[in-house]
Design a protein around this motif. Structure first.
Motif, mmCIF file in Angstrom:
data_model
loop_
_atom_site.group_PDB
_atom_site.id
_atom_site.type_symbol
_atom_site.label_atom_id
_atom_site.label_comp_id
_atom_site.label_asym_id
_atom_site.label_seq_id
_atom_site.Cartn_x
_atom_site.Cartn_y
_atom_site.Cartn_z
ATOM 1 N N TYR A 1 -4.457 6.720 -0.888
ATOM 2 C CA TYR A 1 -3.430 5.757 -1.275
ATOM 3 C C TYR A 1 -3.520 5.556 -2.776
ATOM 4 O O TYR A 1 -4.527 5.940 -3.400
ATOM 5 N N ARG A 2 -2.472 5.009 -3.344
ATOM 6 C CA ARG A 2 -2.460 4.794 -4.777
ATOM 7 C C ARG A 2 -3.639 3.883 -5.134
ATOM 8 O O ARG A 2 -3.700 2.757 -4.694
ATOM 9 N N THR B 1 0.851 -1.195 0.000
ATOM 10 C CA THR B 1 0.000 0.000 0.000
ATOM 11 C C THR B 1 0.880 1.237 0.000
ATOM 12 O O THR B 1 1.760 1.382 0.839
ATOM 13 N N ARG B 2 0.642 2.124 -0.937
ATOM 14 C CA ARG B 2 1.409 3.374 -1.043
ATOM 15 C C ARG B 2 0.497 4.532 -0.653
ATOM 16 O O ARG B 2 -0.338 4.976 -1.433
ATOM 17 N N TRP B 3 0.637 4.972 0.593
ATOM 18 C CA TRP B 3 -0.151 6.095 1.091
ATOM 19 C C TRP B 3 0.358 7.374 0.450
ATOM 20 O O TRP B 3 1.560 7.601 0.375
ATOM 21 N N THR B 4 -0.570 8.240 0.002
ATOM 22 C CA THR B 4 -0.170 9.423 -0.757
ATOM 23 C C THR B 4 -0.591 10.749 -0.133
ATOM 24 O O THR B 4 -0.202 11.794 -0.636
#
Length: 124
Positions: A97-98, A69-72
């Protein structure tokens, strides 16, 4: 890493912002700051901090974080209570997130003077 911008969105470096809470050098002074530091813990995959800042009556045995998970970004939508003068507080937020976002209204309480996460609702 400590001199990079803090993922929580405040204009401080990580070490002076959420990093000091994660390291145990200070406690979050408000429910919103705890919310921000918990978001940052998700970004940094710090399950230990998440568990330490979870209310004992609602805390799970473990937290499984997804390293994919890529939190943005974090957007605070509303706060109620949660200051130095309160014993409870709520923080509504959107964590992106992405590929999507999570919208939650989190409840916080003080336990032995420290803010902890109790639980959350997921508004439609």
């Amino acid at each position: 890493m400590a001199d990079r911008p803090c993922p929580c969105g405040l204009p401080e470096a990580y070490g002076a912002c959420c990093g000091r809470f994660h390291a145990g050098a200070a406690a979050a002074p408000t429910a919103e700051r705890l919310m921000r530091s918990r978001y940052c813990a998700f970004v940094r995959l710090d399950a230990g901090y998440l568990l330490r800042t979870w209310h004992p009556r609602t805390r799970p045995e473990r937290v499984d974080l997804d390293p994919g998970t890529r939190w943005t970004g974090l957007e605070i939508l509303e706060t109620a209570g949660g200051s130095a003068f309160h014993s409870t507080g709520t923080v509504a937020f959107r964590a992106s997130y992405r590929g999507g976002s999570l919208h939650e209204r989190s409840r916080f309480e003080r336990v032995d003077g420290a803010w902890v996460y109790v639980d959350g609702e997921f508004p439609q």
